[in-house]
Write an enzyme that holds these catalytic residues in place. Structure first.
Site, PDB file in Angstrom:
ATOM      1  N   LEU A 139       0.860  -1.178   0.000  1.00 20.63           N
ATOM      2  CA  LEU A 139       0.000   0.000   0.000  1.00 20.63           C
ATOM      3  C   LEU A 139       0.896   1.227   0.000  1.00 20.63           C
ATOM      4  O   LEU A 139       1.990   1.203   0.566  1.00 20.63           O
ATOM      5  CB  LEU A 139      -0.884   0.039   1.254  1.00 20.63           C
ATOM      6  CG  LEU A 139      -1.917  -1.088   1.443  1.00 20.63           C
ATOM      7  CD1 LEU A 139      -2.625  -0.911   2.778  1.00 20.63           C
ATOM      8  CD2 LEU A 139      -2.919  -1.114   0.306  1.00 20.63           C
ATOM      9  N   ASP A 140       0.430   2.321  -0.621  1.00 18.64           N
ATOM     10  CA  ASP A 140       1.179   3.576  -0.570  1.00 18.64           C
ATOM     11  C   ASP A 140       1.356   4.008   0.883  1.00 18.64           C
ATOM     12  O   ASP A 140       0.546   3.659   1.752  1.00 18.64           O
ATOM     13  CB  ASP A 140       0.422   4.688  -1.311  1.00 18.64           C
ATOM     14  CG  ASP A 140       0.251   4.404  -2.794  1.00 18.64           C
ATOM     15  OD1 ASP A 140       0.997   3.562  -3.319  1.00 18.64           O
ATOM     16  OD2 ASP A 140      -0.633   5.030  -3.406  1.00 18.64           O
ATOM     17  N   ALA A 141       2.365   4.827   1.130  1.00 14.34           N
ATOM     18  CA  ALA A 141       2.655   5.282   2.496  1.00 14.34           C
ATOM     19  C   ALA A 141       1.430   5.911   3.158  1.00 14.34           C
ATOM     20  O   ALA A 141       1.150   5.659   4.331  1.00 14.34           O
ATOM     21  CB  ALA A 141       3.811   6.274   2.485  1.00 14.34           C
ATOM     22  N   THR A 143      -1.784   5.564   2.179  1.00 13.40           N
ATOM     23  CA  THR A 143      -3.006   4.777   2.060  1.00 13.40           C
ATOM     24  C   THR A 143      -3.055   3.839   3.260  1.00 13.40           C
ATOM     25  O   THR A 143      -2.086   3.134   3.523  1.00 13.40           O
ATOM     26  CB  THR A 143      -3.037   3.970   0.752  1.00 13.40           C
ATOM     27  OG1 THR A 143      -3.022   4.868  -0.360  1.00 13.40           O
ATOM     28  CG2 THR A 143      -4.279   3.106   0.668  1.00 13.40           C
ATOM     29  N   ARG A 239      -5.648   5.946  -7.555  1.00 12.97           N
ATOM     30  CA  ARG A 239      -5.441   7.394  -7.626  1.00 12.97           C
ATOM     31  C   ARG A 239      -5.333   7.862  -9.079  1.00 12.97           C
ATOM     32  O   ARG A 239      -5.914   8.882  -9.469  1.00 12.97           O
ATOM     33  CB  ARG A 239      -4.188   7.757  -6.836  1.00 12.97           C
ATOM     34  CG  ARG A 239      -4.284   7.362  -5.371  1.00 12.97           C
ATOM     35  CD  ARG A 239      -2.947   7.388  -4.665  1.00 12.97           C
ATOM     36  NE  ARG A 239      -2.393   8.751  -4.618  1.00 12.97           N
ATOM     37  CZ  ARG A 239      -1.177   9.035  -4.202  1.00 12.97           C
ATOM     38  NH1 ARG A 239      -0.352   8.060  -3.817  1.00 12.97           N
ATOM     39  NH2 ARG A 239      -0.763  10.278  -4.177  1.00 12.97           N
TER      40      ARG A 239
END
Length: 308
Positions: A139-141, A143, A239
């Site tokens: 997961l993105d930082a 998110t 996104r």
């Protein structure tokens, strides 16, 4: 190990700046390409060149690519807010807080899930690169939400295959600006690095196939709460696809969100949460499913919209 490359400039790069051409050819950022040129690692037709030089199709390009910096070795480091949702002999499922990456990476000095689990005494499989032990998806930082990691080699290989074959049910909720039309649909558009080389991704012809299904849960005056089901798992996929629909995730400044709306709702990052994760247990075979409630910042934003 240093990597030497030589090749003619492709027709499609005719007239591009050298740093832009380098970025597209080798998947580098424009900044990194400019550094290589400035350090004398790039020659065009046998002579040193400047980053702003325009390239001609067929010119001979010689590039010396230094070895990439190695990722830092994970060390036990407590991560506030990292919560274990489920753990057994083969897997651990965590609820990831904001500002935490999956594993240590070059240039990142903040916390990671991997290091947080090591601090909790969780032993992950050693399969994969040392800095990515047990990681089967990311997961993105900024998110938040659910991630599964492998504790055994058997679980690692089964889960990697399940993600690759798209048999994992990954559900996200996101708050987007405006109201998508239609209210439910599918975005099937290839994704690759943005041509600018600034770290963004974009819908790009010839990119990696990417499929996102969305459905409106609740519509507000200025925004919509969507449930997202991912078929593929590209970097920044939700996104990028929401931005491509011209309904960026609220708070996602990188992909064109309105800062005024985010500020009014008290959102300091993209409103995006991995709310549900379902898969067949890698060793027991039984279906398992996990859910995560919204963190405080995301829940407060939705409440504010409901009050409005």
């Amino acid at each position: 190990m240093t990597d030497h490359r030589s090749m003619p400039v492709p027709d499609g790069l005719e007239g591009d700046r050298l740093d832009a051409a380098m970025a597209r050819l080798f998947g580098l950022s424009r900044t990194r390409a400019a550094e290589l040129i400035a350090d004398g690692n790039v020659r065009v037709d046998g002579t040193d060149a400047a980053k702003s030089d325009r390239v001609a199709a067929g010119s001979w390009l010689e590039v010396t690519l230094p070895p990439p910096p190695s990722a830092p070795t994970p060390r036990p480091e407590p991560v506030p807010g990292l919560r274990i949702v489920h753990e057994d002999a083969d897997i651990v499922v965590v609820d990831k807080p904001i500002g935490v990456v999956a594993h240590p990476t070059v240039g990142w000095t903040g916390p990671s899930v991997l290091e947080g689990l090591l601090a909790m005494g969780v032993q992950l499989t050693t399969s994969g690169a040392a800095e990515r032990q047990g990681i089967v998806h990311r997961l993105d930082a900024n998110t938040t939400g659910l991630m599964v990691l492998a504790k055994s080699e058997g679980a690692y290989s089964v889960l990697k295959r399940a993600f690759k074959e798209r048999t994992v049910d990954k559900r996200y909720h996101t708050l987007v600006q405006g109201h998508p039309d239609p209210l439910r649909g599918t975005v099937d558009a290839p994704i690759d690095r943005h041509p600018s080389g600034d770290g963004r991704f974009a819908v790009v012809a010839g990119g990696r196939p990417s499929v996102t299904h969305y459905d409106t849960i609740e519509a507000f005056r200025a925004a919509s709460l969507l449930e997202i089901k991912l078929e593929t798992g590209r970097t920044h996929q939700i996104r990028v696809h929401m931005s491509a629909l011209r309904h960026p995730c609220v708070g996602d400044r990188l992909y064109g969100a309105d800062p005024t709306l985010a500020e009014r709702l008290g959102v300091a990052r993209q409103w995006l949460h991995a709310v549900r994760l379902g898969f067949d247990h890698p060793t027991e075979g039984r279906p398992v499913e996990f859910e995560s409630p919204y963190p405080d910042d995301l829940a407060a934003a939705v409440e504010k919209l409901r009050e409005d």
